[in-house]
Design a protein around this motif. Structure first.
Motif, PDB file in Angstrom:
ATOM      1  N   ARG A  82      11.159  -7.086  36.921  1.00  0.00           N
ATOM      2  CA  ARG A  82      11.424  -8.015  35.811  1.00  0.00           C
ATOM      3  C   ARG A  82      10.690  -7.484  34.578  1.00  0.00           C
ATOM      4  NH1 ARG A  82      10.980 -14.335  36.805  1.00  0.00           N
ATOM      5  NH2 ARG A  82      12.434 -14.370  35.045  1.00  0.00           N
ATOM      6  N   ASP A 224       4.687 -15.695  29.133  1.00  0.00           N
ATOM      7  CA  ASP A 224       4.978 -14.493  29.911  1.00  0.00           C
ATOM      8  C   ASP A 224       4.439 -13.249  29.227  1.00  0.00           C
ATOM      9  OD1 ASP A 224       7.151 -16.630  30.608  1.00  0.00           O
ATOM     10  OD2 ASP A 224       7.074 -15.230  32.283  1.00  0.00           O
ATOM     11  N   ASN A 234       8.059 -16.949  26.187  1.00  0.00           N
ATOM     12  CA  ASN A 234       8.033 -17.903  27.285  1.00  0.00           C
ATOM     13  C   ASN A 234       9.466 -18.302  27.594  1.00  0.00           C
ATOM     14  OD1 ASN A 234       6.309 -19.463  29.118  1.00  0.00           O
ATOM     15  ND2 ASN A 234       7.122 -21.244  28.067  1.00  0.00           N
ATOM     16  N   LYS A 235       9.618 -19.181  28.605  1.00  0.00           N
ATOM     17  CA  LYS A 235      10.947 -19.565  29.056  1.00  0.00           C
ATOM     18  C   LYS A 235      11.849 -19.995  27.901  1.00  0.00           C
ATOM     19  CE  LYS A 235      12.080 -19.224  32.253  1.00  0.00           C
ATOM     20  NZ  LYS A 235      12.758 -17.954  32.636  1.00  0.00           N
TER      21      LYS A 235
HETATM   22  C1  LIG Z   1       2.393 -19.591  34.509  1.00  0.00           C
HETATM   23  S1  LIG Z   1       3.442 -18.710  33.542  1.00  0.00           S
HETATM   24  C2  LIG Z   1       4.989 -19.165  34.124  1.00  0.00           C
HETATM   25  C3  LIG Z   1       6.061 -18.738  33.162  1.00  0.00           C
HETATM   26  O1  LIG Z   1       7.025 -17.957  33.859  1.00  0.00           O
HETATM   27  C4  LIG Z   1       8.257 -18.656  33.811  1.00  0.00           C
HETATM   28  O2  LIG Z   1       9.356 -17.821  33.816  1.00  0.00           O
HETATM   29  P1  LIG Z   1      10.141 -17.557  35.202  1.00  0.00           P
HETATM   30  O3  LIG Z   1      10.260 -18.877  35.902  1.00  0.00           O
HETATM   31  O4  LIG Z   1      11.475 -16.986  34.738  1.00  0.00           O
HETATM   32  O5  LIG Z   1       9.300 -16.544  35.954  1.00  0.00           O
HETATM   33  C5  LIG Z   1       8.173 -19.426  32.524  1.00  0.00           C
HETATM   34  O6  LIG Z   1       8.379 -18.611  31.396  1.00  0.00           O
HETATM   35  C6  LIG Z   1       6.773 -19.946  32.614  1.00  0.00           C
HETATM   36  O7  LIG Z   1       6.220 -20.403  31.429  1.00  0.00           O
END
Ligand SMILES: CSC[C@H]1O[C@H](OP(=O)(O)O)[C@H](O)[C@@H]1O
Length: 332
Positions: A82, A224, A234-235
């Motif tokens: 990723r 992230d 971030n998401k």
């Molecule tokens: C504790 S940081 C988690 C961070 O990662 C998530 O993304 P994903 O679920 O795609 O790995 C999301 O951005 C969260 O804020």
């Protein structure tokens, strides 16, 4: 205080990952016996969350070292699993530093377990620091999943929420569903309901209306990758939450350990944004939502400019109104 759930378990000669693709209605484990299987679990999001994928990748290197497989090949397949969360590369770099010193599998395992334990300790520290910023009986919005499932335990943004609730600084959480993968509706909801933390699930599109019509003290999110100037990836949906928060006088907090900062890049423009397959938008668990011939654009992260962030909380301290000078002063 740590969350009861431990989604990453070292089992002596394999790695056990709580499969986050089937929560909250099924608790299934994925057993990984080599780095490739860990990389597949990361790419397929059986394990996800920036710190958690770094921890899992560290154990993935150990699995191949146990069988004297090629270290470089293991590192490469994990690094490519990723692109956005820098914690993955941070963990791989830290493990390479140990391997380069001639470490055997036992020494690599000790380092992976240290990364895992340190993440939990960092989250507990950030929980305290972030909770102290909240007023008593705060009402907050959080996005995606940033809890024990996304980390080595307790969580980042959700760790602040857990810590705040424990000291009476939290009255109500609104957690967004977080389409399309539903980390909020499935994972954050699972963590909050297991611990009886007062929470209400909201549609992603309801957050601005909530801020416009009710008293919200903070939006609290994870990260992230954080650039040197504080721009934060971030998401997807985080940026629009930050714009709405600023419009409505709601404070915006990012919570992330120092392994989430990428001081090699000066702004968020350089952060690679992962795009996943269209069917993650047009289907849910194989059931079509949109017409079968519908194309889709599916970026799964966005970048929130530092000037929309009121505080970045990391284990080394709190950066209020982040700038590059402040970030470098705290993180070197
Ligand atoms: C504790 S940081 C988690 C961070 O990662 C998530 O993304 P994903 O679920 O795609 O790995 C999301 O951005 C969260 O804020």
């Amino acid at each position: 205080m740590t969350a009861s759930v431990q989604p990453i378990v070292w089992a002596g000669d394999h790695l056990r990952l709580l499969d986050q693709r089937v929560l909250p209605h099924e608790e299934r484990w994925v057993d990984c016996r080599n780095a490739f299987q860990v990389a597949e679990a990361i790419h397929g999001m059986a394990v996800r969350g920036a710190p958690a994928i770094g921890i899992a990748a560290a154990y993935g290197l150990v699995l191949d070292a146990l069988h004297h497989r090629d270290y470089d090949a293991a590192e490469l397949v994990l690094a490519e699993s990723r692109p956005t969360a820098v914690n993955l590369r941070w963990a791989l770099a830290r493990m390479r530093g140990v391997w380069r010193g001639g470490a055997d599998a036992a020494r690599l395992l000790a380092e992976a377990q240290l990364i895992h334990a340190e993440d939990l300790a960092q989250n507990l520290t950030m929980g305290k620091l972030g909770a102290a910023l909240l007023p008593r009986d705060a009402t907050v919005i959080t996005h995606c999943n940033t809890g024990a499932l996304a980390t080595g335990g307790h969580g980042t943004a959700l760790g602040v929420i857990r810590s705040a609730y424990a000291i009476g600084h939290l009255a109500q959480v609104y957690n967004t569903e977080t389409r399309p993968w539903l980390q909020g509706a499935r994972l954050t909801a699972w963590e909050l309901t297991r611990e009886n933390i007062p929470a209400k699930l909201i549609a992603d599109g309801a957050a601005a209306h909530l801020m416009a019509t009710q008293k919200i003290d903070w939006v609290i999110v994870g990260a992230d990758r954080i650039a040197a100037n504080g721009d934060t990836a971030n998401k997807i949906g985080t940026y629009s939450l930050a714009v709405s928060a600023r419009r409505h006088g709601v404070k915006f907090m990012v919570v992330a350990p120092s392994g989430t900062f990428d001081l090699q890049i000066r702004s968020g423009q350089s952060i690679p944004i992962e795009e996943r397959v269209p069917r993650e938008l047009t289907e849910f668990r194989g059931a079509p939502i949109a017409p079968l011939d519908m194309d889709a654009w599916n970026p799964v992260f966005d970048v929130t400019p530092a000037d929309l962030i009121d505080a970045i909380v990391c284990e080394k301290g709190v950066i209020e109104n982040p700038t590059e000078a402040k970030v470098r002063a705290l993180l070197g």
